[in-house]
Structures are given as C-alpha cells and as structure tokens.
Design a protein around this motif. Structure first.
Motif, PDB file in Angstrom:
ATOM      1  N   LYS A 129      11.518 -50.268 -20.561  1.00 48.38           N
ATOM      2  CA  LYS A 129      10.470 -49.344 -21.019  1.00 48.38           C
ATOM      3  C   LYS A 129      11.100 -48.279 -21.918  1.00 48.38           C
ATOM      4  N   ARG A 130      10.576 -48.152 -23.109  1.00 52.40           N
ATOM      5  CA  ARG A 130      11.103 -47.127 -24.020  1.00 52.40           C
ATOM      6  C   ARG A 130      10.798 -45.733 -23.474  1.00 52.40           C
ATOM      7  N   ALA A 182      16.057 -46.960 -23.063  1.00 54.70           N
ATOM      8  CA  ALA A 182      15.041 -47.783 -22.400  1.00 54.70           C
ATOM      9  C   ALA A 182      15.468 -47.944 -20.951  1.00 54.70           C
ATOM     10  N   GLY A 191      14.830 -49.670 -16.908  1.00 52.76           N
ATOM     11  CA  GLY A 191      14.321 -50.859 -16.233  1.00 52.76           C
ATOM     12  C   GLY A 191      14.962 -51.016 -14.873  1.00 52.76           C
TER      13      GLY A 191
END
Ligand code: BMA
Length: 342
Positions: A31-32, A319, A321
């Motif tokens: 996810k940015r 990002a 995760g």
C-alpha cells in the motif's frame, strides 16, 4: 483502462476469493503511503538533482536510516544518510554527503556510487553496504562495512563489471558468506549467487533466477531489489523485472523464495508482478515508469514490511505490507515454469 475503472469493475465481482488469491488491482499487496513521496530534492540541505534508490535499516535506537542515492547536478551519484523516528517524516538528513566516490583510491568509482543495499551482520556487529560503483568499464559491485554510517571500511570492487543489484545475506551458510548479484553475461541479465570465506574472495558462482523472455513482465533483465528477508519458509526476495517497450523500460516488482540453507535453490517464483509504476511520481520523473526498492524495515511483530523505493529515478516513496500476505500470494500465484526462461 485506468486503475479507478479496474477497481470499479472488480468491486462488482461476486466470486469469493481468499486474500492470497485476490489480484493486486483488488487489494494491493503493498500500500502506497499517503505522504508519498516521502523524500525528494526539496528536502535536501544542499543542491542536488534527485534522490532515489535508498538502502534502509532500523537502527538500534529505533530510528529508520535511509542511505539514499543522491545524484548531483553533474549527474554523478553519492550516498547520503537520512534518519527519522517514524520512518515516514521528520527526516534528519546529513548536511553533507555520507559516502562519496573516491576515484583516486578506487578508480572504479570515477562516475559515482549508486543503489546501496544494507545488511546487518550480527557476527561482525556491522552493517554491510553493497553498492554499485560506476566507471568506464561499466557498473561493478563494491562493498563497505560500517558501524555507524559515518565511517566506512571499504573493500573496493568485489564483483567486476558488468555487475550490480547486490546484497549480502546476513549470516554465513555452511561457513561461507553469500552474495546475490546481477552480472550481465552472454547468457543474459540474470540473478546469481556467489560465496566467500572472507567477503573479499568470491567463488562457487551460480545462476539462481533467470530473466524470462518474450513478452513477459520480467523478460530479458531482472535484478535483486532489497536484501532477501529470512522467513520460516525461505528467503523471501523482491526482484525487479524490466520490460522493454517502444517508449522505454518499465521497472516492476516480483517475488521469489529461496531455500534457507541452499539459497541457490529457488523454491517459488511469482507468475505476475505484484507492484508496478502507477502513481504520478512513479510514472513521471527523470526516468519514467520506475519503482526501484533497495531496502526495507520490518516491524517488531516480524510481519509488517516498510518498503522504501526510488520512484522514476527522482524521489523516494514508501509502501507497506505484510510478509505473511506476500508469502501467501506467492504460494497462490506460482510460476508455471519456475526459473525457466521461456
Ligand atoms: C537501473 C539502475 C537503477 C535505476 C534504473 C532505472 O539499471 O541503474 O539505479 O533506478 O536503472 O533508471
């Protein structure tokens, strides 16, 4: 079709899928961060062209340190450290370059040093920084050790040109240090592993992951991104694939898993890419359509991953995760021909 359209179509799908089986368009594995890009030239304490491709590590005091590739206004790169308590903002950037090319002693660095990967090595109680040194012969792999990212013990070139995208594994395997790297040979631009008794002399070279061919997203040229992550299932490895197109190259990210005690053995390879240039700062910059991580930090729970990547060779983005989700995705999306260039 833009990503909004894709999301809208997929939302209407009624086929239930586990998280692992969802495509990255439905539920991005990474996810940015909303603050992206988290570092760019506007932040820098001295004039530069761009900052990107940073090595990353969480220091003993909890700070995140990024060892950033900084390109000056001659086009030559050096490394500069930035520290932050939360790894997102409040960066304290060294007022001067942290590690600069020293072509008098290391002529292989005449055109600068680039793309550091940092590995903490408990046996040495030091960080190993593998970076690209750039000169007339092409790019090669250089190594330095440091305790504090202020002074460095330089080993010079350990893999001669043309070679780059290297990182050291954090512990010896069967008594030998192991380095993953990407030489370019007549065989192509594949990922290799080499072993050393002393970090200076390297041998037992072996191809561990081949670039695919033809229309594949990772056709012709691949390379290690951030240093492999040791998990109970193996070394989880993020690699980049380069797709050549009529309007330039697209750098995207895929996953592979290597055996813990035989890191030359690929256990799994993802079929598709799992992260690619989509955001404006990834699509447009000095080099368009590039996401290029050189480092990550792992959260205290051993699962959260913070991946720091250069975007379009112009800035640094983050990002986040989950390692468990990356492993589950890899298992659910295996390559139908692991390691085989088709
Ligand atoms: C690669 C490396 C990276 C760079 C990328 C895109 O070959 O040189 O440093 O980010 O190309 O330009």
């Amino acid at each position: 079709m833009n990503s909004n359209t894709t999301a809208a179509i997929l939302k209407d799908e009624v086929v239930p899928k586990s998280i692992a089986q969802k495509t990255h368009a439905e539920m991005p594995l990474l996810k940015r961060h909303s603050h992206n890009p988290i570092l760019s030239r506007e932040h820098w304490p001295y004039p530069i062209n761009s900052v990107f491709n940073a090595g990353a590590v969480r220091l003993a005091d909890g700070d995140t340190l990024l060892l950033c590739r900084v390109e000056d206004r001659r086009g030559i790169s050096h490394l500069c450290a930035a520290r932050s308590a939360n790894g997102i903002d409040g960066w304290r950037i060294d007022p001067e370059p942290t590690l600069v090319a020293n072509p008098r002693e290391y002529p292989e660095e005449i055109w600068g040093i680039e793309d550091p990967r940092i590995t903490y090595v408990p046996e040495l109680e030091k960080y190993a920084v593998a970076y690209t040194s750039f000169a007339r012969g092409g790019p090669g792999v250089s190594l330095a050790l440091t305790k504090d990212f202020r002074s460095y013990e330089r080993f010079g070139v350990i893999m001669p040109p043309e070679d780059k995208d290297a990182a050291l594994l954090p512990r010896r395997i069967n008594g030998y240090w192991a380095m993953i790297h990407r030489p370019v040979t007549t065989l192509g631009a594949h990922m290799w592993i080499s072993f050393s008794p002393d970090l200076r002399h390297w041998g037992s070279h072996k191809v561990i992951l081949e670039a695919r061919r033809g229309g594949w997203w990772d056709a012709n040229k691949i390379g290690l991104c951030s240093p492999p992550i040791e998990t109970s299932k193996g070394w989880l490895t993020i690699y980049h694939g380069v797709r050549h197109t009529a309007s330039g190259s697209i750098y995207r990210l895929g996953l592979a898993l290597f055996d813990l005690e035989r890191p030359d053995v690929c256990l799994q390879r993802g079929e598709s890419w799992m992260f690619g240039p989509e955001a404006p700062y990834e699509r447009t910059g000095d080099v368009n359509d590039v996401v290029f991580p050189c480092g990550q930090t792992i959260d205290a729970d051993g699962n959260g991953i913070n991946l720091y990547y250069g975007a379009a060779d112009s800035c640094i983005a983050l990002a986040t995760g989950s390692i468990n989700e990356l492993l589950a995705w890899l298992e659910a999306n295996p390559s139908s021909g692991d390691g085989i260039a088709r």
